[in-house]
Design an enzyme around this catalytic site. Sequence first.
Site, PDB file in Angstrom:
ATOM      1  N   LYS A  13       0.928  -1.296  -0.270  1.00 22.47           N
ATOM      2  CA  LYS A  13      -0.049  -0.125  -0.082  1.00 22.47           C
ATOM      3  C   LYS A  13       0.879   1.347  -0.132  1.00 22.47           C
ATOM      4  O   LYS A  13       0.686   2.160  -0.904  1.00 22.47           O
ATOM      5  CB  LYS A  13      -1.020   0.065   1.351  1.00 22.47           C
ATOM      6  CG  LYS A  13      -1.759  -1.281   1.021  1.00 22.47           C
ATOM      7  CD  LYS A  13      -2.776  -1.297   2.528  1.00 22.47           C
ATOM      8  CE  LYS A  13      -1.976  -1.092   4.056  1.00 22.47           C
ATOM      9  NZ  LYS A  13      -1.126  -2.444   4.058  1.00 22.47           N
ATOM     10  N   ARG A  88      -9.421  -0.040   9.589  1.00 27.02           N
ATOM     11  CA  ARG A  88      -8.974  -1.599   9.730  1.00 27.02           C
ATOM     12  C   ARG A  88     -10.079  -2.347  10.432  1.00 27.02           C
ATOM     13  O   ARG A  88      -9.599  -3.485  10.669  1.00 27.02           O
ATOM     14  CB  ARG A  88      -7.636  -1.669  10.492  1.00 27.02           C
ATOM     15  CG  ARG A  88      -6.330  -1.608   9.678  1.00 27.02           C
ATOM     16  CD  ARG A  88      -5.103  -1.255  10.617  1.00 27.02           C
ATOM     17  NE  ARG A  88      -3.976  -2.136  10.212  1.00 27.02           N
ATOM     18  CZ  ARG A  88      -2.863  -1.544   9.698  1.00 27.02           C
ATOM     19  NH1 ARG A  88      -2.878  -0.067   9.184  1.00 27.02           N
ATOM     20  NH2 ARG A  88      -1.815  -2.168   9.482  1.00 27.02           N
ATOM     21  N   ARG A 127      11.924  -5.358   4.457  1.00 25.30           N
ATOM     22  CA  ARG A 127      11.255  -3.991   4.261  1.00 25.30           C
ATOM     23  C   ARG A 127      12.357  -2.704   5.193  1.00 25.30           C
ATOM     24  O   ARG A 127      12.840  -3.138   6.226  1.00 25.30           O
ATOM     25  CB  ARG A 127      10.083  -3.828   4.840  1.00 25.30           C
ATOM     26  CG  ARG A 127       9.397  -2.301   4.945  1.00 25.30           C
ATOM     27  CD  ARG A 127       7.929  -1.875   4.948  1.00 25.30           C
ATOM     28  NE  ARG A 127       7.414  -2.686   6.266  1.00 25.30           N
ATOM     29  CZ  ARG A 127       6.130  -2.843   6.329  1.00 25.30           C
ATOM     30  NH1 ARG A 127       5.399  -2.225   5.253  1.00 25.30           N
ATOM     31  NH2 ARG A 127       5.506  -3.249   7.181  1.00 25.30           N
ATOM     32  N   ARG A 160      11.891  -1.139  10.820  1.00 21.59           N
ATOM     33  CA  ARG A 160      10.902  -1.068  11.684  1.00 21.59           C
ATOM     34  C   ARG A 160      10.817  -2.001  13.077  1.00 21.59           C
ATOM     35  O   ARG A 160      11.151  -2.960  12.657  1.00 21.59           O
ATOM     36  CB  ARG A 160       9.427  -1.084  11.125  1.00 21.59           C
ATOM     37  CG  ARG A 160       8.862   0.518  10.703  1.00 21.59           C
ATOM     38  CD  ARG A 160       7.603   0.405   9.889  1.00 21.59           C
ATOM     39  NE  ARG A 160       6.565  -0.414  10.565  1.00 21.59           N
ATOM     40  CZ  ARG A 160       5.584  -0.611   9.936  1.00 21.59           C
ATOM     41  NH1 ARG A 160       5.207  -0.269   8.467  1.00 21.59           N
ATOM     42  NH2 ARG A 160       4.611  -1.301  10.453  1.00 21.59           N
ATOM     43  N   ARG A 171       0.132  -9.529  13.429  1.00 21.73           N
ATOM     44  CA  ARG A 171      -0.438  -8.644  12.439  1.00 21.73           C
ATOM     45  C   ARG A 171      -1.275  -9.366  11.346  1.00 21.73           C
ATOM     46  O   ARG A 171      -2.581  -8.715  11.064  1.00 21.73           O
ATOM     47  CB  ARG A 171       0.530  -7.744  11.780  1.00 21.73           C
ATOM     48  CG  ARG A 171       1.123  -6.577  12.935  1.00 21.73           C
ATOM     49  CD  ARG A 171       2.700  -6.267  12.621  1.00 21.73           C
ATOM     50  NE  ARG A 171       2.691  -5.690  11.414  1.00 21.73           N
ATOM     51  CZ  ARG A 171       3.888  -5.178  10.883  1.00 21.73           C
ATOM     52  NH1 ARG A 171       4.979  -5.988  11.288  1.00 21.73           N
ATOM     53  NH2 ARG A 171       3.913  -4.688   9.667  1.00 21.73           N
TER      54      ARG A 171
HETATM   55  P1  ADP Z   1       2.194  -1.767   3.332  1.00 26.14           P
HETATM   56  O1  ADP Z   1       2.159  -0.271   3.151  1.00 26.14           O
HETATM   57  O2  ADP Z   1       1.139  -2.344   2.602  1.00 26.14           O
HETATM   58  O3  ADP Z   1       2.467  -2.466   4.376  1.00 26.14           O
HETATM   59  P2  ADP Z   1       4.792  -1.531   1.556  1.00 26.14           P
HETATM   60  O4  ADP Z   1       4.403  -0.774   0.722  1.00 26.14           O
HETATM   61  O5  ADP Z   1       5.376  -0.939   2.808  1.00 26.14           O
HETATM   62  O6  ADP Z   1       3.571  -2.362   2.326  1.00 26.14           O
HETATM   63  O7  ADP Z   1       5.401  -2.838   1.083  1.00 26.14           O
HETATM   64  C1  ADP Z   1       6.226  -3.845   2.139  1.00 26.14           C
HETATM   65  C2  ADP Z   1       7.258  -4.367   1.442  1.00 26.14           C
HETATM   66  O8  ADP Z   1       7.235  -5.217   0.210  1.00 26.14           O
HETATM   67  C3  ADP Z   1       8.404  -3.148   1.206  1.00 26.14           C
HETATM   68  O9  ADP Z   1       9.651  -3.719   1.717  1.00 26.14           O
HETATM   69  C4  ADP Z   1       8.101  -3.143  -0.108  1.00 26.14           C
HETATM   70  O10 ADP Z   1       9.400  -2.409  -0.838  1.00 26.14           O
HETATM   71  C5  ADP Z   1       7.857  -4.480  -0.622  1.00 26.14           C
HETATM   72  N1  ADP Z   1       7.092  -4.639  -2.007  1.00 26.14           N
HETATM   73  C6  ADP Z   1       6.052  -3.530  -2.113  1.00 26.14           C
HETATM   74  N2  ADP Z   1       5.355  -3.918  -3.257  1.00 26.14           N
HETATM   75  C7  ADP Z   1       5.979  -4.880  -3.867  1.00 26.14           C
HETATM   76  C8  ADP Z   1       5.774  -5.758  -4.967  1.00 26.14           C
HETATM   77  N3  ADP Z   1       4.894  -5.669  -5.871  1.00 26.14           N
HETATM   78  N4  ADP Z   1       6.491  -7.015  -5.200  1.00 26.14           N
HETATM   79  C9  ADP Z   1       7.685  -7.171  -4.339  1.00 26.14           C
HETATM   80  N5  ADP Z   1       7.819  -6.388  -2.885  1.00 26.14           N
HETATM   81  C10 ADP Z   1       7.119  -5.235  -2.818  1.00 26.14           C
HETATM   82  P1  ADP Z   2       1.395  -2.341   8.339  1.00 28.20           P
HETATM   83  O1  ADP Z   2       0.989  -1.773   6.819  1.00 28.20           O
HETATM   84  O2  ADP Z   2       3.040  -3.158   7.849  1.00 28.20           O
HETATM   85  O3  ADP Z   2       0.784  -3.232   8.845  1.00 28.20           O
HETATM   86  P2  ADP Z   2       1.117  -0.012   9.604  1.00 28.20           P
HETATM   87  O4  ADP Z   2       2.132   1.085   9.450  1.00 28.20           O
HETATM   88  O5  ADP Z   2      -0.132   0.610   8.599  1.00 28.20           O
HETATM   89  O6  ADP Z   2       2.074  -1.295   8.964  1.00 28.20           O
HETATM   90  O7  ADP Z   2       0.649  -0.232  10.817  1.00 28.20           O
HETATM   91  C1  ADP Z   2       1.668  -0.329  11.922  1.00 28.20           C
HETATM   92  C2  ADP Z   2       0.736  -0.785  13.180  1.00 28.20           C
HETATM   93  O8  ADP Z   2       0.172   0.624  13.676  1.00 28.20           O
HETATM   94  C3  ADP Z   2      -0.396  -1.611  13.200  1.00 28.20           C
HETATM   95  O9  ADP Z   2       0.276  -2.823  13.361  1.00 28.20           O
HETATM   96  C4  ADP Z   2      -1.214  -1.106  14.204  1.00 28.20           C
HETATM   97  O10 ADP Z   2      -0.600  -1.600  15.521  1.00 28.20           O
HETATM   98  C5  ADP Z   2      -1.195   0.368  14.246  1.00 28.20           C
HETATM   99  N1  ADP Z   2      -2.231   0.965  13.199  1.00 28.20           N
HETATM  100  C6  ADP Z   2      -2.080   1.525  12.051  1.00 28.20           C
HETATM  101  N2  ADP Z   2      -3.317   2.084  11.710  1.00 28.20           N
HETATM  102  C7  ADP Z   2      -4.199   1.521  12.393  1.00 28.20           C
HETATM  103  C8  ADP Z   2      -5.671   1.402  12.188  1.00 28.20           C
HETATM  104  N3  ADP Z   2      -6.221   2.023  11.334  1.00 28.20           N
HETATM  105  N4  ADP Z   2      -6.061   0.899  13.292  1.00 28.20           N
HETATM  106  C9  ADP Z   2      -5.544   0.414  14.287  1.00 28.20           C
HETATM  107  N5  ADP Z   2      -4.240   0.117  14.230  1.00 28.20           N
HETATM  108  C10 ADP Z   2      -3.495   0.738  13.510  1.00 28.20           C
END
Ligand code: ADP
Ligand code: ADP
Length: 213
Positions: A13, A88, A127, A160, A171
């Site tokens: 995302k 979420r 990541r 992170r 998660r």
């Molecule tokens: P989210 O915001 O949904 O948690 P991220 O955009 O941070 O996910 O992506 C999670 C990890 O996967 C990052 O290390 C990112 O560089 C990698 N990533 C994102 N999109 C792709 C893809 N299409 N193929 C492989 N790796 C990806």
């Molecule tokens: P990722 O896409 O890798 O799960 P985020 O950065 O979106 O990571 O979220 C990291 C953490 O922050 C989540 O595991 C949760 O604890 C908290 N968080 C983020 N957004 C929300 C939400 N909309 N509702 C509840 N918790 C959240």
Amino acid sequence: MNLMLFGAPGAGKGTQAKYLIERYNIPQIATGDILRAAIVNKTAMGMEAKEYMDAGKLVPDSTIIGIIQDRLAQSDCKEGFILDGFPRTLAQAQALDFLMEKMGIKLDKVISLNVPDELIVGRISGRRVCVKCGASFHVEFNPEKVEGVCDYCDGELIVRKDDNAQTVKSRLEAYHAQTAPLLDFYSDKGILSTLDGTKDVAAVTSDMFALLA
Ligand code: ADP
Ligand code: ADP
Ligand code: ZN
């Protein structure tokens, strides 16, 4: 253009949000980034949220809804925004509906990035995120141009604290139990589109732009 990026943790995302920002010049609203900034600033909200985040659990709805209410009211959201990692839970989705209705705006599209759990662990363990702008990179799948430095803002890239194998498991459980049911909620509204998030970054971006064209 009011958009939502939906998907499991690590689905891509945040990565795709950067391309939407460039094309549409609208802000990304990532609740995770806002919470991490609150932790850095040691606010009371940040300190409370940290315990949940470190355990891989969702932060309480009341905290998150308050954050979104304040953020959507800011002037840079007038031309649109990209929600990333919110909502979420069903309570968050309903609160968003209520807020948007009061503001007289509508969600245009929910874009769901579909990635199976087996791929998520590899994505999250590789990541690297920017401490300044929150951009994500991946050591293998999406490396930054200069090692350790953000392509977008020159900020430092770090791992992170919650990106470890144990937390990923909680998660993903939270995602399946509390978040994935929202797919039906948005499908029923007729605004849900699902993309194959297993393709490489550039392919997902081009599928996403095709969807919005
Ligand atoms: P989210 O915001 O949904 O948690 P991220 O955009 O941070 O996910 O992506 C999670 C990890 O996967 C990052 O290390 C990112 O560089 C990698 N990533 C994102 N999109 C792709 C893809 N299409 N193929 C492989 N790796 C990806
Ligand atoms: P990722 O896409 O890798 O799960 P985020 O950065 O979106 O990571 O979220 C990291 C953490 O922050 C989540 O595991 C949760 O604890 C908290 N968080 C983020 N957004 C929300 C939400 N909309 N509702 C509840 N918790 C959240
Ligand atoms: Zn950056």
